[in-house]
Design an enzyme around this catalytic site. Sequence first.
Site, mmCIF file in Angstrom:
data_model
loop_
_atom_site.group_PDB
_atom_site.id
_atom_site.type_symbol
_atom_site.label_atom_id
_atom_site.label_comp_id
_atom_site.label_asym_id
_atom_site.label_seq_id
_atom_site.Cartn_x
_atom_site.Cartn_y
_atom_site.Cartn_z
ATOM 1 N N GLU A 29 -5.830 -4.728 10.420
ATOM 2 C CA GLU A 29 -4.793 -3.737 10.659
ATOM 3 C C GLU A 29 -5.059 -3.030 11.988
ATOM 4 O O GLU A 29 -5.844 -2.066 12.034
ATOM 5 C CB GLU A 29 -4.777 -2.704 9.532
ATOM 6 N N SER B 114 3.080 -2.169 10.238
ATOM 7 C CA SER B 114 4.518 -2.252 10.485
ATOM 8 C C SER B 114 5.134 -3.601 10.088
ATOM 9 O O SER B 114 6.058 -4.078 10.745
ATOM 10 C CB SER B 114 4.836 -1.921 11.951
ATOM 11 N N GLY C 239 2.246 2.288 10.724
ATOM 12 C CA GLY C 239 3.223 3.352 10.577
ATOM 13 C C GLY C 239 3.906 3.742 11.883
ATOM 14 O O GLY C 239 4.582 4.768 11.948
ATOM 15 N N HIS D 274 -9.563 1.661 4.491
ATOM 16 C CA HIS D 274 -8.309 1.811 5.232
ATOM 17 C C HIS D 274 -8.535 2.766 6.399
ATOM 18 O O HIS D 274 -9.281 3.749 6.280
ATOM 19 C CB HIS D 274 -7.205 2.336 4.309
ATOM 20 N N ASN E 175 0.857 -1.182 0.000
ATOM 21 C CA ASN E 175 0.000 0.000 0.000
ATOM 22 C C ASN E 175 0.897 1.236 0.000
ATOM 23 O O ASN E 175 1.454 1.604 1.018
ATOM 24 C CB ASN E 175 -0.897 -0.033 1.254
ATOM 25 N N TRP E 176 1.007 1.853 -1.169
ATOM 26 C CA TRP E 176 1.920 2.994 -1.305
ATOM 27 C C TRP E 176 1.402 4.253 -0.610
ATOM 28 O O TRP E 176 2.152 5.207 -0.423
ATOM 29 C CB TRP E 176 2.133 3.331 -2.782
ATOM 30 N N LYS E 177 0.102 4.297 -0.328
ATOM 31 C CA LYS E 177 -0.509 5.528 0.205
ATOM 32 C C LYS E 177 -0.240 6.691 -0.765
ATOM 33 O O LYS E 177 -0.210 6.473 -1.967
ATOM 34 C CB LYS E 177 0.000 5.794 1.622
ATOM 35 N N GLU F 41 -6.830 5.067 7.566
ATOM 36 C CA GLU F 41 -6.533 6.487 7.275
ATOM 37 C C GLU F 41 -7.713 7.139 6.564
ATOM 38 O O GLU F 41 -8.015 8.315 6.794
ATOM 39 C CB GLU F 41 -5.244 6.582 6.437
ATOM 40 N N GLY G 38 2.613 -1.162 4.276
ATOM 41 C CA GLY G 38 2.698 0.254 3.945
ATOM 42 C C GLY G 38 4.135 0.671 3.704
ATOM 43 O O GLY G 38 4.715 0.435 2.647
ATOM 44 N N GLY G 39 4.750 1.266 4.723
ATOM 45 C CA GLY G 39 6.084 1.851 4.592
ATOM 46 C C GLY G 39 7.112 0.961 3.911
ATOM 47 O O GLY G 39 7.840 1.408 3.022
#
Length: 258
Positions: free
Chosen positions: A170, A215, A176, A98, A12-14, A100, A236-237
């Site tokens: 999640e 994470s 993150g 998501h 997930n690049w966001k 966010e 993600g990251g």
Amino acid sequence: MAAARTPLVAGNWKMYKTEAQAEEYIQALLPRVSSVDGVEVAICVPFTDLRAMVDSARGSRVEVYAQNMHQEPEGPFTGEVSVTMLSDVGVQGVVLGHSERRACFGETDRALALKVPAALEAGLRPILCVGETESERENDDTDRKLRQQIKDDLVNVPNERLAEVTIAYEPIWAIGTGKVATAEQAQEAMAFIRALVGDRDAQAADAVRILYGGSVKPENAAELLGLADVDGALVGGASLDPRSFAQIVQAGAPNEGL
Ligand code: PGA
């Protein structure tokens, strides 16, 4: 049982990567994942990267997903991108709900109840994200939160299509933050989610894929992906770098560690 579920590792690049950066990434990723067997790979990219990534990934094992959509085919919804537009671009799936989007952009369970079946109808594979906040976990409210999200968000998906939804667990406090759920916490929550699907349909519970997200890194991927009810990861990251993402994909392959 678990053998029947092909794991999925999705990045997930966001809101990261211009088209040029995305191109550079996919050229680095493709050779690194081309020979990993038994695991599906997806990148969930910003709208502006979708067409370029669909073109560059064509014929490879990497699927391209969007990160949100509107359930109507078209309409007076300024700033939105429709499910029909996504399938027209050749996108294979979409991340929905998501945390966010829920926390920053007012995504509601009511909207998700429309979006999840609309994605399925259009032939897109939805990844539905669920999970508890830190204070919900501290207050022993995790099960209630997961039960409510699974019930409300999947209410319009018929039992025979439930298994086509991928569910991403999640825990919001792990996104993150570098804090990872322990193996026990992740397994417990994910077994609970599978049981919730089972309350609707036993066959779907066996077949539905449940991803862990929060994470995930190359260093912890093998342990998390080895858990009984974990069928992959939403990353993600660590998905922003093609090398670390490819390492996580490798950790998701079923024969990893043999
Ligand atoms: P993270 O994000 O891996 O950076 O924690 C996961 C996600 O938001 O899907």
